[in-house]
Each structure stands twice: as C-alpha cells, then as structure tokens.
Design an enzyme around this catalytic site. Sequence first.
Site, PDB file in Angstrom:
ATOM      1  N   GLU A 137      28.261 -30.511 -53.682  1.00 14.75           N
ATOM      2  CA  GLU A 137      28.646 -31.949 -53.509  1.00 14.75           C
ATOM      3  C   GLU A 137      28.930 -32.184 -51.947  1.00 14.75           C
ATOM      4  O   GLU A 137      30.202 -32.731 -51.613  1.00 14.75           O
ATOM      5  CB  GLU A 137      29.580 -32.441 -54.298  1.00 14.75           C
ATOM      6  CG  GLU A 137      30.818 -31.431 -54.430  1.00 14.75           C
ATOM      7  CD  GLU A 137      31.884 -31.648 -55.668  1.00 14.75           C
ATOM      8  OE1 GLU A 137      31.305 -31.958 -56.675  1.00 14.75           O
ATOM      9  OE2 GLU A 137      32.896 -31.273 -55.358  1.00 14.75           O
ATOM     10  N   ARG A 180      40.095 -40.406 -38.339  1.00 12.56           N
ATOM     11  CA  ARG A 180      40.226 -38.976 -38.243  1.00 12.56           C
ATOM     12  C   ARG A 180      41.084 -38.353 -37.057  1.00 12.56           C
ATOM     13  O   ARG A 180      41.822 -37.389 -37.286  1.00 12.56           O
ATOM     14  CB  ARG A 180      38.796 -38.275 -38.385  1.00 12.56           C
ATOM     15  CG  ARG A 180      37.955 -38.482 -39.629  1.00 12.56           C
ATOM     16  CD  ARG A 180      36.856 -37.674 -39.987  1.00 12.56           C
ATOM     17  NE  ARG A 180      37.137 -36.304 -40.043  1.00 12.56           N
ATOM     18  CZ  ARG A 180      37.051 -35.337 -39.014  1.00 12.56           C
ATOM     19  NH1 ARG A 180      36.701 -35.712 -37.955  1.00 12.56           N
ATOM     20  NH2 ARG A 180      37.157 -34.195 -39.391  1.00 12.56           N
ATOM     21  N   TYR A 238      43.937 -36.190 -38.241  1.00  9.80           N
ATOM     22  CA  TYR A 238      43.719 -34.629 -38.421  1.00  9.80           C
ATOM     23  C   TYR A 238      43.995 -34.241 -36.805  1.00  9.80           C
ATOM     24  O   TYR A 238      43.419 -33.112 -36.583  1.00  9.80           O
ATOM     25  CB  TYR A 238      42.616 -34.290 -38.868  1.00  9.80           C
ATOM     26  CG  TYR A 238      42.367 -34.940 -40.213  1.00  9.80           C
ATOM     27  CD1 TYR A 238      43.011 -34.556 -41.291  1.00  9.80           C
ATOM     28  CD2 TYR A 238      41.218 -35.483 -40.284  1.00  9.80           C
ATOM     29  CE1 TYR A 238      42.714 -34.962 -42.570  1.00  9.80           C
ATOM     30  CE2 TYR A 238      40.783 -36.114 -41.654  1.00  9.80           C
ATOM     31  CZ  TYR A 238      41.621 -35.831 -42.921  1.00  9.80           C
ATOM     32  OH  TYR A 238      41.368 -36.223 -44.181  1.00  9.80           O
ATOM     33  N   CYS A 244      49.722 -50.991 -33.306  1.00  7.47           N
ATOM     34  CA  CYS A 244      51.088 -50.477 -32.867  1.00  7.47           C
ATOM     35  C   CYS A 244      51.601 -49.069 -33.538  1.00  7.47           C
ATOM     36  O   CYS A 244      52.533 -48.995 -34.050  1.00  7.47           O
ATOM     37  CB  CYS A 244      52.235 -51.558 -33.351  1.00  7.47           C
ATOM     38  SG  CYS A 244      51.440 -53.273 -32.516  1.00  7.47           S
ATOM     39  N   GLY A 288      29.420 -33.997 -48.507  1.00  6.71           N
ATOM     40  CA  GLY A 288      29.494 -35.554 -47.900  1.00  6.71           C
ATOM     41  C   GLY A 288      29.282 -35.415 -46.275  1.00  6.71           C
ATOM     42  O   GLY A 288      28.348 -35.590 -45.943  1.00  6.71           O
TER      43      GLY A 288
HETATM   44  C1  LIG Z   1      35.717 -34.840 -50.517  1.00  2.12           C
HETATM   45  C2  LIG Z   1      35.117 -34.036 -51.524  1.00  2.12           C
HETATM   46  C3  LIG Z   1      33.805 -33.754 -51.081  1.00  2.12           C
HETATM   47  C4  LIG Z   1      33.203 -34.000 -49.998  1.00  2.12           C
HETATM   48  O1  LIG Z   1      33.441 -33.064 -49.109  1.00  2.12           O
HETATM   49  P1  LIG Z   1      32.905 -32.841 -47.484  1.00  2.12           P
HETATM   50  O2  LIG Z   1      34.032 -32.005 -46.745  1.00  2.12           O
HETATM   51  O3  LIG Z   1      32.593 -34.097 -47.091  1.00  2.12           O
HETATM   52  O4  LIG Z   1      31.708 -31.971 -47.762  1.00  2.12           O
HETATM   53  C5  LIG Z   1      33.177 -32.932 -52.386  1.00  2.12           C
HETATM   54  N1  LIG Z   1      33.855 -32.725 -53.383  1.00  2.12           N
HETATM   55  C6  LIG Z   1      35.087 -33.195 -53.785  1.00  2.12           C
HETATM   56  C7  LIG Z   1      35.534 -32.934 -55.069  1.00  2.12           C
HETATM   57  C8  LIG Z   1      35.792 -33.901 -52.868  1.00  2.12           C
HETATM   58  O5  LIG Z   1      37.063 -34.210 -52.952  1.00  2.12           O
END
Ligand SMILES: *Cc1c(COP(=O)(O)O)cnc(C)c1O
Length: 424
Positions: A271, A309, A313, A340, A273
């Site tokens: 998964e 970000r 971070y 601010c 992102g």
């Molecule tokens: C945020 C998240 C992702 C995606 O993370 P990336 O760093 O964007 O690949 C996948 N799975 C879960 C459960 C997440 O919380």
Amino acid sequence: MPMSEDFKARLLPVVEEVAAHYGTPFHIYDEAGIRQTGEALKSAFAGIEGFQEYYAVKALPNPRILQIMQDLGFGFDCSSIPELILSRKVGATGEQIMFTSNNTTLEEFEFAAQDGGCILNLDDISLIDKVPQFPELICFRYNPGPRRTGNLIIGNPVEAKYGVTHEQVVDAYRLARDKGAKRFGLHTMVASNELDHSYMVETARMLLQVAEMVETELGIRFEFVNIGGGFGIPYHPDQQALNLTRMASEITALFDQFKAQHGYVPKMVMESGRYMTGPHGALVTQAINHKETYRRYIGVDSCMSALMRPALYEAYHHIDVVGKTSLPQDQVYDVVGSLCENNDKFAVQRALPQIEEGDLLLIHDTGAHGHAMGFQYNGRLRPQELLLCCDGSIELIRRAETLEDYFATQNFSADLFRPSTTSC
Ligand SMILES: *Cc1c(COP(=O)(O)O)cnc(C)c1O
C-alpha cells in the site's frame, strides 16, 4: 535526484504560462510520471502471482489521481470514512478496498461494511468483538515490537500505537476464526520513507515467518501478506533512490522459497503512497517579498498550509528557481511563508540563485503527503491542485479554498444548549 528529470522537462517550458493562467500558488502533478512509476512497480513484482498495490489514499486524496490508480489496476488503502467514500466514488468496491484504520469507531466499521464492504484490516485484538458483522475475510496489522527497529517518521515499533503484538497475533486469528472468519490476510507497516531496499526485504521475510507460525499453530492459510507502504523517495539530491529491482527480486525469491516449502504461497500486497506519487508533484509558488535581517529571507505566496513536511519533520524539499536553474547557487536564503509560526519555512539556509520578487519557485516532491496534510491555521487557506495530463493539457483537479470555505463551519449567531443542571 528529487523530482524526475522528465517531469522537470515537461513542466519548466510551460510553468510560466500555467502560472499566468491559474495564478499561484498551486500543486501540479505529472500524470505520465505517475503512470510510469505504477508500471515499473507492477513489472518489478510480476514474478509474484497476484501482486496487488492498494494506493494509500491519504497521500493524495483526489478522484482524478485515484482514477489513474484504477487504470493501473490498483486498489485503495483507506483509513477513514471520507477516504472510503472517495474510493467508492471512483468505482472501487469490495476487495479493491482495504480499510486500515486504527482507534476505529463503530460508525466506521458499519460504514466499511456497506456498499459491498471492503477488506477489514484490524489494528487490535480488542476490536474483534466490536466489528458488527464479522466478515469472512479478515486481516490484522502486526507490530513486531522489539523484533524490528523503526525509523524517524513512523517511530520505533515498541512505541508505535499500531497493530497487535507478537504475543497476541496467534490469539487474534484464533478468535477471528471462532467468529466465523474463513479467509485471512496479514499486514504490517514498520517503516516510512525507507530508502534501504533490504529493510523492506526483511519486512517481507518477517511477514512470511509470522504467517508460517500462525499456520503451524492454527492450521489456517493466508491468502495474502501486506508489507504496507513506506517505500522511500530521495528528497535530497545526495540520496540514492530505492533499488526497486533488487528489492523486488529478493522479495520474489522469498515467496518462491515459501512456495517450495509449503506447496502454496500467499499473494503479496502493498500500500504505497509516497513512492507512487511523491516525486510526481511540485508546489509552484511566487517570491513576493525579500527581507534582510539576521538572515536573508525570501517570502513566497504559499505557506505550510500547502506543505507541512518541512515544518513537521524538518524534511528537505529541493527548490528550483524557474529560469535560473543554470545560474550559480551562490546566495543563502530561508524561504518562508506568512504563517505566524517560525517553523513556517520551506527551506532553511539554502543555497539558491539570486532571487527577485516575481520569480517562480518550484518546490519538489509534493505529490504525497503535501496538499493532503494542509490545514487552515491562521486563516491560511489551501491552494489549488493541477494535473499535467499525458497529452500536455492542464486540468484543474481541485480549486483553491475560498473565504466561504473557511467561514462555512463558523456560527455567527448563537447556537445554544443549556444543560439541565447548571450552577448559574
Ligand atoms: C500512511 C500509510 C501508508 C502509506 O505510506 P507511504 O509512506 O506513503 O508509502 C500505507 N499504509 C498505512 C497503513 C499508512 O498509514
């Protein structure tokens, strides 16, 4: 290198015209780049039968982007009701959606079960009794605790709020089976923005070992293991890209080995992102002020409401000044927004070319966890989002927030409730 050279080559020639048409600031995403990365991911893991990416919707929750993911054959990883709605709106149903929530409410479980349901990925053993209609297919998020070290963004597994412990995992599947579950998945997410391919290989190895352990204890077989997201991208020019090919071939070997020993093998799911969209987005913002005090500042027309970000971070995002990419980077600036908050800085003590008011700045790698993380603190609104389509046209895929949006939740006339026992 941050932000692909191809995207830069496509964007730089048109960016001034696009800025003149739409105004700044805006995030712009590169359809061709997203498609290329998606195809590269699929072909890297083609050796694992049934490989499936569920795009982590939270990274860039926009229906146009989700449509591209669907074209690629990807499902969606969601963790809230709005993300479920978004995924269903673009046509995803049933097992094309994974619901990886934590600290989940009853309302969320009920919503997840509607409209063809989805794959439930449970974050805790105590939730087993709270799921209203226990599904046939169930997955648990595994937290290895002291067995693995985490990294900066996601934290050390022992301190992370997510998942069931090593000691709980067999019981979790036993209880789920008692509730009627017949099909099983196993999930983990132990790293974020990880550039070392061997860390992800170890994660796959760990999941296959846990799957084996649960199988031995309970005699259940896993349909899939989900190695989570967390594939990193090089934000800094000195960083090496994740070695996708090597990672995929080492993980494939683990799956082949499992199959040889067990006569079957779970499918592999992930998964991602950031890896899918992060490098394929940029924030385009205009220099509107310069200031010389103890440091030299360039003030731009966006702020951390567009990109959290760096403040959150201390993340590095590379910056190009449009039209000045081949000039010497012989000036040192802090590039700041107008919030601010002193951490509202896109760059701190950054070597850049001489910047004049009116120059356009291209802030790299905003395609994941960029716009999506924005907020309205200080009354600073979130900017528009554009898509640079494969045919060279530009599509407005989200308008900028307006004052009406900001005031939509405010009550200017009293909306009162008087508790029955009051002291005054
Ligand atoms: C945020 C998240 C992702 C995606 O993370 P990336 O760093 O964007 O690949 C996948 N799975 C879960 C459960 C997440 O919380």
